[in-house]
Motif scaffolding. Structure first.
Motif, mmCIF file in Angstrom:
data_model
loop_
_atom_site.group_PDB
_atom_site.id
_atom_site.type_symbol
_atom_site.label_atom_id
_atom_site.label_comp_id
_atom_site.label_asym_id
_atom_site.label_seq_id
_atom_site.Cartn_x
_atom_site.Cartn_y
_atom_site.Cartn_z
ATOM 1 N N GLU B 462 0.821 -1.208 0.027
ATOM 2 C CA GLU B 462 0.152 -0.001 -0.119
ATOM 3 C C GLU B 462 0.842 1.403 0.036
ATOM 4 N N GLY B 463 1.924 1.292 0.652
ATOM 5 C CA GLY B 463 2.465 2.713 1.017
ATOM 6 C C GLY B 463 3.872 2.819 0.282
ATOM 7 N N ILE B 464 4.494 1.644 -0.352
ATOM 8 C CA ILE B 464 5.718 1.640 -0.882
ATOM 9 C C ILE B 464 5.501 0.847 -2.321
ATOM 10 N N GLY B 465 4.463 1.057 -3.003
ATOM 11 C CA GLY B 465 4.172 0.373 -3.943
ATOM 12 C C GLY B 465 4.706 0.797 -5.314
ATOM 13 N N ILE B 466 4.067 0.737 -6.470
ATOM 14 C CA ILE B 466 4.601 1.316 -7.549
ATOM 15 C C ILE B 466 4.729 2.948 -7.709
ATOM 16 N N TYR B 467 3.693 3.394 -7.131
ATOM 17 C CA TYR B 467 3.644 4.785 -6.908
ATOM 18 C C TYR B 467 3.533 5.116 -5.330
ATOM 19 N N ARG B 468 4.530 6.144 -4.982
ATOM 20 C CA ARG B 468 4.301 6.331 -3.357
ATOM 21 C C ARG B 468 4.210 7.943 -3.213
ATOM 22 N N THR B 469 3.836 8.214 -2.053
ATOM 23 C CA THR B 469 3.547 9.608 -1.662
ATOM 24 C C THR B 469 4.033 9.687 -0.229
ATOM 25 N N ASP B 470 4.446 10.852 0.264
ATOM 26 C CA ASP B 470 4.620 11.237 1.547
ATOM 27 C C ASP B 470 3.888 10.512 2.576
ATOM 28 N N GLU B 471 2.481 10.668 2.324
ATOM 29 C CA GLU B 471 1.554 10.134 3.253
ATOM 30 C C GLU B 471 1.445 8.786 3.319
ATOM 31 N N SER B 472 1.496 7.976 2.091
ATOM 32 C CA SER B 472 1.652 6.526 2.279
ATOM 33 C C SER B 472 2.729 6.076 2.843
ATOM 34 N N ILE B 473 3.906 6.528 2.348
ATOM 35 C CA ILE B 473 5.105 5.913 3.088
ATOM 36 C C ILE B 473 4.883 6.298 4.513
ATOM 37 N N ARG B 474 4.590 7.360 5.208
ATOM 38 C CA ARG B 474 4.620 7.588 6.595
ATOM 39 C C ARG B 474 3.507 6.554 7.217
ATOM 40 N N LYS B 475 2.599 6.272 6.691
ATOM 41 C CA LYS B 475 1.568 5.415 7.064
ATOM 42 C C LYS B 475 2.142 4.131 7.329
ATOM 43 N N THR B 476 2.987 3.584 6.205
ATOM 44 C CA THR B 476 3.751 2.260 6.361
ATOM 45 C C THR B 476 4.667 2.176 7.266
ATOM 46 N N ILE B 477 5.240 3.330 7.470
ATOM 47 C CA ILE B 477 6.525 3.591 8.758
ATOM 48 C C ILE B 477 5.822 3.363 10.149
ATOM 49 N N ASP B 478 4.571 3.898 10.233
ATOM 50 C CA ASP B 478 3.878 3.740 11.395
ATOM 51 C C ASP B 478 3.569 2.423 11.672
ATOM 52 N N LYS B 479 3.007 1.687 10.487
ATOM 53 C CA LYS B 479 2.525 0.365 10.570
ATOM 54 C C LYS B 479 3.896 -0.522 11.083
#
Lengths: 184, 601, 248
Positions: B462-479
């Protein structure tokens, strides 16, 4: 958890002597192999026939009536079935022992002949006739020799001549007699 | 503790590990080479590589072309001196494999055949039908049995490296079959453990691809370089993620959306090439990052096909015909029939992008050496610098042998120049590592290994897939942070010492979580789009700031620190990365400019 | 559309059990579910202590051979849909010692693969191609051994072989196939060395041509064929050696 000393203890499953009854494929294989016993019995029968023939007309008549017994007819029918079974189960296996590369990529006679048993049979027959023909063409006398045991039987039966029968212990003279006959 | 002494210890027995072992044994037959793997060598994931291995052989090809394709394909994040060494040695290594018995596919005259691959200007991909990795691995394994000095430790799980004062002295392993700990003391160690793609839920990789070696080096202070660059292979089967090789497209297969339209022409890869006439660097022979990104774009536009296994596009091979498919892509046919019930001869194969390759890895110099003395790394686990921001298909299989060999020779030289140290202090370190691993097994705990693994895999998709955003990466990091916390409370049910896969998968999960964090933080800090790292919030490449390698350095108490190192540029300065007609025009322009320059002089 | 199926797995824990025992599970499955996925779901959600080998999931690494209702198969290439309405019984690969659960001891098999010199032995007196050249091998020459180079070393043919069941000294299908593969390779000159192993009692002549190995082989290698062809070679070898002796 003690990782200093191994607690390994492999379990070796016992081999059950009835393993071959547990799977159709194995059973079919064992039957195929088992046909050799019937073939052996048939060979013994043929040997008996030879010996009977050598003991003269009397023995031959006796043997013929022995063969005429319903049990023996049934036995011979069984041998025929067994030999046919053996032959037919060998057909699908045979191409595994032959490999012919056709056009670089298609590999194996197996793929080429898969299921085409009639072709294989015809080919085998053709091969037999050709080879036989060539051999007989160069050694025509071979035919007579091949058929000579039957000639011996015929002469014994026809002549009814006791003098043509060996005296005494037949077994001892069998090989000599046959050799003499074929050689003459 | 059982202690074994060797000169060179190699962790991992796939393409790189086996090649390294052979190289070490050939260079110096007096050295004892310990080849350690958590599986039998032929199970290593090299076995699943399908398409082929790149090596220049054609008259119309050149090392310069291969160099250019690789550097441009990597969006200029390659170490150009290393790429130069690489392209000069690929063909020699592939011929070496040929001499060892690899059944390469041949031309009618009996010479090596090559096929086109994505992002490569000229066909230069050697192949053994579509089982190239399988044949390379088995050839290497079988050849390795010839060398008496190679001693294999099959099904030995490496728990840790033995590092003291920034030098490596061996590894501590668990002999899975006997259930005993075995310390393998060595003068040099090569890590050749492959990628870390099991960080993701949907991937083309085997269950063993858990980044063990990366994690071990990382924990001992070697940075993981360029970890944000994770390759999505454009054509995996939906559901299971099993790979449909790029060779499918190299042989002429095409990708179509729900309207039967060859959508790649809309994404800078056109114009459309005629059916059955694949053209290098056009359309389906674009590089993997671009082709995977095009899928995502189509999906956003609602032009993919909905199935019960998720959104897919069609990989159409039908026009190649049954005979040709059977000759060139037999394994693909077998896999499609078995795993999605589709016969490629009669129907198009449903595919979607799936995680395939870790471009980044253990930071090494061009000779596979790391920052720890005596420690080398080669293959997918390493970042030697040839893939940059996007790997070209067929460069990695040949990387395993080119740099496997370098690692073997370097490690052998290091071992020959050094003596064994005292065993006792090493045993002490080994015991500490073991105790740490064992601490997972004891105590009252409740978290499930599989749950954490699945949640990690989903969060990465979800967060670090084919396309990423700051928000998506941060969400993954939290997870990931939360999962790491939960991991401390992980429950191991199995208390056996023999083949305790419950325990080992838990250790692997620990490796994966750390590697995933390195990927996530590297991705977060790279606020540009380059190669396989595409940010929706920073859509342009930014050479000024980011023509640099990311270095993720382990921090036992929290997030990894991210720093940057320079990229070595020798002869190909950064330029716009173009494919299709654009590439052809750019090339013409460059030629014209060169001619003009020549005329003026 | 998830259906359910009962899977019974033979368990063996060396530290606790004197002999194997059965444990049954209910598993939901769809059209795509492989036995390997089912076992992994059992491990993840029902019985974490169940042990088995696996990796690639795509029938190429050779890890997950096991007995499925008495037939040796790769778990990753066995689909639950094919057993709809039946029960499944999973046992470790037959004819090998059981280490634990579905994990068998393959060391005998691996040792045999190593024993047969599975590598190119250059021809004596012939120069090898240089660093930047290949041996010329035409597609027809490649075809002679190609099929026999497809073995993934899964051990299924040993589990299928009654001769190996009865005699562990038998080199077995995969190892004999590998011999044939190298002997028929136009680049190889090691045939003479390997024929010693082929001609031994434990070589091809231990094979009685049951043929079940080829029936079960998940990669279509047809080891039974390689062994029969090996018998032809062995017979030729015998005849030639007879003439050689006479000639001496």
């Amino acid at each position: 958890m003690d990782l200093e000393k191994s607690t390994r203890q492999p379990y070796v499953r016992p081999v059950d002597s009835t393993w071959w009854t547990k799977k159709g494929f194995y059973t079919a294989y064992m039957l195929r192999e088992g046909t050799c016993l019937l073939v052996l019995a048939f060979v013994l029968e043929m040997l008996g026939f030879y010996i009977a023939a050598l003991t003269g007309a009397n023995g031959l008549w006796k043997f013929a009536s022995f063969l005429g017994h319903p049990v023996m007819i049934a036995f011979n029918a069984l041998v025929l079935v067994a030999v046919l079974y053996h032959a037919f189960t060998w057909f699908p296996l045979m191409p595994k022992a032959l490999r012919v590369i056709v056009k670089d990529t298609k590999s194996g006679l197996y793929k080429l002949l898969d299921g085409k048993y009639l072709v294989i049979l015809l080919f085998a027959a053709l091969l037999g006739v050709t080879v036989g023909g060539i051999v007989l063409f160069y050694y025509p006398e071979l035919l007579g020799r091949l058929l000579s045991p039957f000639g011996l039987v015929k002469s014994i039966v026809e002549s009814q001549d006791p003098s043509s029968m060996p005296n005494g212990d037949t077994m001892k003279d069998v090989s000599k007699l046959v050799q003499d006959y074929i050689g003459k | 503790m059982d202690v074994v002494k060797a000169d060179v210890a190699i962790v991992g027995a796939g393409g790189s590990g086996l090649r390294a072992a052979i190289a070490a044994a050939e260079l110096n037959p007096d050295l004892k080479v310990a080849l350690i793997s958590k599986v039998y060598p032929m199970r290593s994931h090299t076995v699943a590589a399908e398409g082929g291995a790149a090596g220049v052989v054609r008259d119309d090809d050149s090392l310069d072309y291969h160099f250019h394709d690789t550097v441009a394909g990597g969006d200029w994040l390659c170490e150009q001196d290393v790429v130069d060494y690489f392209v000069h040695n690929t063909t020699r290594e592939l011929y070496q494999l040929e001499h060892w018995g690899c059944p390469w596919s041949r031309k009618p005259d009996g010479r090596i055949n090559v096929r086109p691959f994505g992002g490569m200007k000229v066909p230069r991909t050697w192949f053994a039908a579509d089982k190239t990795g399988f044949h390379m691995l088995h050839t290497l394994f079988q050849t390795s049995t010839k060398y008496k000095s190679i001693i294999r430790y099959d099904e030995h799980f490496v728990l840790d490296l033995l590092v003291r004062d920034n030098q490596v002295y061996g590894v501590v392993t668990l002999d899975m079959q006997n259930g005993v700990v075995r310390m393998i003391q060595a003068k040099s160690v090569i890590i050749a453990t492959g990628g870390s793609n099991r960080c993701y839920r949907f991937n083309t990789n085997g269950g063993i691809v858990t980044g063990d070696g990366m994690a071990l080096a990382y924990r001992h202070g070697v940075p993981l370089r360029d970890m944000e660059f994770v390759q999505y292979h454009p054509t995996g089967l939906p559901g299971c993620g099993i790979l449909m090789t790029e060779g499918c497209r190299g042989e002429g297969g095409v990708l179509t959306n729900k309207d039967g339209y060859r959508y790649l022409q809309d994404y800078g890869l056109g114009p459309e090439t005629p059916l059955g006439q694949p053209k290098s660097k056009y359309m389906e022979l674009g590089p993997r990052d671009r082709v995977s990104q095009a899928f995502w774009q189509e999906q956003q536009k609602g032009r993919t096909i909905k199935t019960h296994l998720g959104d897919v596009v069609n990989l159409d091979l039908r026009h190649l015909g049954a005979d040709y498919l059977e000759e060139r892509l037999p394994f693909i046919c077998e896999l499609a029939r078995a795993y999605v019930g589709v016969d490629p001869v009669k129907e198009p194969v449903p595919v979607r992008p799936t995680v395939h390759y870790t471009m980044g890895g253990i930071e090494t110099n061009g000779r596979t050496g790391t920052r720890i003395a005596g420690l080398y790394a080669a293959g997918e686990c390493a970042s030697v610098g040839i893939h940059g921001a996007n790997r070209l298909g067929s460069n990695s299989l040949v990387e395993t042998v080119v740099f496997g060999r370098v690692a073997g020779e370097e490690a052998a030289k290091f071992a020959a120049e050094n003596e064994h140290t005292d065993t006792a202090p090493l045993t002490q370190i080994a015991q500490e590592s073991l105790d740490k691993a064992l601490s997972l097994v004891s105590g009252e705990r409740s978290e499930s290994v599989s749950q954490i693994r699945n949640e990690m895999g989903d969060a990465m998709e979800e967060g670090i897939g084919i396309y990423r955003t700051d928000e998506s990466i941060r969400k993954t990091i939290d997870k990931l942070t939360a999962l790491k916390e939960r991991y401390r409370n992980i429950k191991i049910n199995d208390q056996s010492t023999i083949f305790n896969t419950d325990w080992l998968t838990a250790i692997e999960l620990g490796f994966l979580l750390g590697n995933a964090e390195a990927m996530a933080y590297s991705a977060l800090n790279r606020t540009e789009s380059r190669g396989s790292h595409q940010r929706l919030d920073f859509t342009e490449r930014n050479d000024e700031q980011f023509l640099k390698h990311s270095l993720a350095t382990y921090n036992p108490d929290g997030a990894p620190s991210i720093t940057y190192s320079d990229v070595k540029i020798t002869k190909l300065p950064p330029a716009k990365r173009v494919y299709g007609i654009e590439a052809e025009n750019a090339e013409k322009a460059a030629k014209a400019a060169a001619q003009n320059n020549g005329g003026n002089q | 559309m998830a259906d359910k199926i009962k899977i019974t797995v033979q368990r063996y824990r060396p530290e606790q059990d004197r002999e194997p025992w059965d444990q049954s599970f209910e598993v939901e499955y769809t059209r795509e579910t492989s036995l390997l996925e089912a076992l992994n779901s059992i491990k993840d959600t029902q019985e974490p202590t169940l042990s088995f080998r696996w990796s690639c999931r795509m029938a190429i690494c050779g890890s997950c051979g096991m007995m499925v209702n008495g037939v040796p198969k790769l778990a990753c290439k066995t689909f639950l849909r094919d057993y709809a309405g039946q029960e499944m019984r999973i046992e470790p690969l037959a004819n090998f010692p059981v280490e634990r659960d579905l994990v068998v001891d393959l060391s005998d098999f691996i040792e045999k693969l190593e024993r047969i010199k599975p590598y190119i032995i250059p021809k004596k007196g012939e120069s090898q191609p240089g660093e930047q050249r290949e041996y010329i091998q035409t597609p027809a020459q490649l075809e002679k051994y190609r099929q026999f180079s497809m073995c993934i070393n899964c051990g299924i043919c040993y589990a299928a072989c009654p001769q190996y069941k009865l005699n562990k000294e038998f080199l077995g299908p995969a190892a004999l196939t590998l011999i044939y593969r190298y002997n028929e390779d136009s680049r190889d000159g090691g045939k003479e060395e390997r024929m010693k192993l082929v001609n031994q009692d434990t070589g091809v002549w231990s094979c009685s041509f049951v043929g079940y190995c080829s029936e079960c082989c998940p990669k279509g290698v047809d080891p039974a064929s390689a062994i029969q062809l090996g018998k032809v070679e062995s017979a030729k070898d015998y005849l030639i050696s007879m003439f050689k002796k006479k000639g001496e």
